[in-house]
Scaffold this motif. Structure first.
Motif, PDB file in Angstrom:
ATOM      1  N   LYS A   1      28.090 -23.935  -8.871  1.00  0.00           N
ATOM      2  CA  LYS A   1      29.252 -23.200  -9.122  1.00  0.00           C
ATOM      3  C   LYS A   1      30.162 -24.090  -9.126  1.00  0.00           C
ATOM      4  CE  LYS A   1      26.296 -19.071  -8.760  1.00  0.00           C
ATOM      5  NZ  LYS A   1      25.039 -18.890  -9.964  1.00  0.00           N
TER       6      LYS A   1
ATOM      7  N   LYS B   1      18.614 -16.150  -9.962  1.00  0.00           N
ATOM      8  CA  LYS B   1      19.581 -15.526  -9.569  1.00  0.00           C
ATOM      9  C   LYS B   1      19.089 -16.422  -8.179  1.00  0.00           C
ATOM     10  CE  LYS B   1      19.157 -10.938 -10.886  1.00  0.00           C
ATOM     11  NZ  LYS B   1      18.694  -9.210 -10.912  1.00  0.00           N
TER      12      LYS B   1
ATOM     13  N   LYS C   1      26.893 -28.271 -17.820  1.00  0.00           N
ATOM     14  CA  LYS C   1      26.238 -27.802 -17.599  1.00  0.00           C
ATOM     15  C   LYS C   1      25.419 -28.533 -19.249  1.00  0.00           C
ATOM     16  CE  LYS C   1      26.616 -22.942 -16.887  1.00  0.00           C
ATOM     17  NZ  LYS C   1      26.880 -21.710 -17.781  1.00  0.00           N
TER      18      LYS C   1
ATOM     19  N   THR D   1      18.590 -26.472 -11.735  1.00  0.00           N
ATOM     20  CA  THR D   1      19.588 -26.290 -10.924  1.00  0.00           C
ATOM     21  C   THR D   1      19.132 -26.102  -9.520  1.00  0.00           C
ATOM     22  OG1 THR D   1      19.613 -23.873 -11.887  1.00  0.00           O
ATOM     23  CG2 THR D   1      21.286 -25.475 -12.305  1.00  0.00           C
TER      24      THR D   1
ATOM     25  N   PRO E   1      19.907 -19.678  -5.776  1.00  0.00           N
ATOM     26  CA  PRO E   1      20.642 -21.230  -5.625  1.00  0.00           C
ATOM     27  C   PRO E   1      19.231 -22.286  -5.554  1.00  0.00           C
ATOM     28  CG  PRO E   1      21.511 -19.554  -3.879  1.00  0.00           C
ATOM     29  CD  PRO E   1      20.850 -18.745  -4.814  1.00  0.00           C
TER      30      PRO E   1
ATOM     31  N   THR F   1      35.203 -31.180 -10.024  1.00  0.00           N
ATOM     32  CA  THR F   1      34.584 -30.625  -8.721  1.00  0.00           C
ATOM     33  C   THR F   1      34.401 -32.776  -8.215  1.00  0.00           C
ATOM     34  OG1 THR F   1      33.026 -28.823 -10.018  1.00  0.00           O
ATOM     35  CG2 THR F   1      32.944 -29.926  -7.288  1.00  0.00           C
TER      36      THR F   1
ATOM     37  N   LYS G   1      16.231 -19.746 -15.415  1.00  0.00           N
ATOM     38  CA  LYS G   1      17.533 -19.001 -15.103  1.00  0.00           C
ATOM     39  C   LYS G   1      16.971 -18.604 -13.476  1.00  0.00           C
ATOM     40  CE  LYS G   1      20.954 -18.139 -18.773  1.00  0.00           C
ATOM     41  NZ  LYS G   1      21.667 -17.469 -19.446  1.00  0.00           N
TER      42      LYS G   1
ATOM     43  N   GLU H   1      29.631 -25.691 -12.582  1.00  0.00           N
ATOM     44  CA  GLU H   1      29.615 -24.647 -13.672  1.00  0.00           C
ATOM     45  C   GLU H   1      31.124 -24.171 -13.966  1.00  0.00           C
ATOM     46  OE1 GLU H   1      26.583 -22.040 -12.988  1.00  0.00           O
ATOM     47  OE2 GLU H   1      24.912 -23.180 -13.117  1.00  0.00           O
ATOM     48  N   SER H   2      31.344 -23.606 -13.263  1.00  0.00           N
ATOM     49  CA  SER H   2      32.732 -22.952 -13.814  1.00  0.00           C
ATOM     50  C   SER H   2      34.062 -24.009 -14.449  1.00  0.00           C
ATOM     51  CB  SER H   2      33.453 -22.211 -12.893  1.00  0.00           C
ATOM     52  OG  SER H   2      33.463 -22.979 -11.314  1.00  0.00           O
TER      53      SER H   2
ATOM     54  N   ILE I   1      28.293 -23.846  -2.624  1.00  0.00           N
ATOM     55  CA  ILE I   1      29.001 -23.735  -3.904  1.00  0.00           C
ATOM     56  C   ILE I   1      28.846 -25.081  -5.036  1.00  0.00           C
ATOM     57  CG2 ILE I   1      30.016 -22.510  -1.907  1.00  0.00           C
ATOM     58  CD1 ILE I   1      32.648 -24.421  -1.748  1.00  0.00           C
TER      59      ILE I   1
END
Length: 394
Positions: A67, A202, A191, A331, A204, A77, A200, A70-71, A64
């Protein structure tokens, strides 16, 4: 594309701290291993199982980490991961049962996995945005932190004769305050803001041969580093006859030369290719590990200086390769390499524990020597595969 985004000297220092501080508290854990084993009165197999669960926690966190970066961005983090790691390690030092210590180690792994993965992603982003090769220096920060952590613990335990649990917890409090200060200079984004095109996917992770093979090389490299960190103090104490208060010096020597090699290693790029650095590093590392096994007493302990300098630039070159290649989305490549690599540093030592229980730590360290020799051959093939992929793009 945002041309106004750039990397400052403060950002580079903040990223360095994201490696340095976790390196310090990881060294505290390494120095505490012999005390934990004696405190709980357990064998290498039980200790290995506990470390294995530590690795499981780390791998779950890495799933995780991307993600979250990124957020939330790199800064938040790394800070969250470090807080979880430090708090859990402090709890480990006070646990009186195997169950309590195992649960605490699981969350210690979560913290280490989260902070480690996000620190590496931050380092790659800084390299890509600044167009500078800094990975060696960043990983040198980890080694410098390991050297500092082992040195501080040695002074507190041997020179000042302070209790081990209180000493570690006091250092952890100072380190977390330092992390809060240093994190203000870390990247707030997760990013590449200057990228024209971002590949990109889907998934990971990547199952491309390049990602898998470089991930395996990362696994072996980190496994050796993890074995040195988690088992060397115990190995020098039980097999080489070094007193327990001085046994941590082997880890300190390893981290010292690893640090020097990484801080200065980027200069090798002017004279040697990445392929040459990786392959020669594995071969020299195998010779050094063989000497650790064969030499008696303090001779074995001082040989950790050679182990560190031999392997110093292997991992930075592997991670930079994953950031620079254009075959796989960055990534995905970094996630795969990081996942397998940190599985090595966190789960690998558990395997060493099982081997040591079935045979001895001497045999276990001999296995590491053989793995380094094999990795030199795999490394040659990995770079050949990378070159073919680049030619195909052209």
């Amino acid at each position: 594309m945002n041309n106004q985004v750039s990397i400052s000297t403060a950002n580079i220092r903040g990223a360095f701290g994201a490696f340095f501080i976790p390196g310090m508290y990881t060294a505290l854990w390494a120095g505490f291993v012999p005390y934990l084993k004696a405190k709980l009165n357990i064998g290498e197999d039980v200790l290995g199982s506990m470390i294995l669960l530590l690795g499981v926690g780390s791998c779950l966190a890495m799933a995780i980490a991307g993600k979250l970066v990124e957020s939330l961005g790199c800064k938040k983090t790394v800070t969250i991961g470090s807080f979880i790691g430090m708090l859990s390690l402090g709890i480990v030092t006070w646990c009186s049962t195997i169950f309590e210590a195992t649960i605490a180690l699981f969350f210690f792994g979560v913290g280490m996995g989260l902070s480690g993965a996000s620190a590496n992603l931050q380092a790659i982003l800084i390299e890509k945005v600044s167009k500078k090769h800094l990975m060696g220096a960043f990983h040198g920060g980890w080694s410098l932190g390991g050297f500092a952590g082992a040195g501080v613990l040695l002074v507190l335990l041997k020179t000042l004769s302070l209790p081990v649990s209180e000493s570690i917890c006091a250092v952890l409090i100072v380190l977390f305050i330092a992390m809060l200060i240093i994190s203000q200079y870390m990247l707030s984004f997760g990013k590449d803001p200057n990228a024209k095109v971002v590949k990109k996917s889907k998934s990971p992770l990547s199952f491309h041969p390049i990602a898998i093979i470089f991930g395996i090389l990362s696994f072996v490299s980190f496994l050796v580093e993890g074995a040195v960190g988690d088992w060397s103090a115990l190995y020098l104490f039980e097999d080489k006859g070094i007193v327990i208060e001085e046994a941590v010096m082997g880890v300190m020597f390893f981290n010292a030369t690893m640090c020097i090699g990484r801080l200065l290693g980027n200069r090798l790029g002017k004279h040697l290719t990445s392929k040459q650095v990786v392959i020669s590093g594995y071969l020299l590392g195998s010779v050094a590990m063989a000497l650790v096994v064969l030499l008696p007493g303090y001779g074995s302990m001082y040989t950790y200086l050679l182990v560190g300098i031999s392997l110093a630039m292997v991992v930075p070159n592997l991670f930079s390769a994953m950031g620079e290649q254009n075959v796989i989305p960055m990534t995905q490549a970094v996630a795969t390499s990081t996942m397998l690599g940190y599985m090595g540093i966190l789960m690998g030592p558990a395997l060493i524990g099982f081997i040591a229980h079935a045979t001895s730590l001497t045999i276990a360290f001999s296995v590491l020597t053989a793995m380094l020799v094999i990795s030199a051959g795999i490394g040659k093939y990995a770079y050949m595969l990378m070159d073919k992929s680049k030619e195909a793009e052209v």
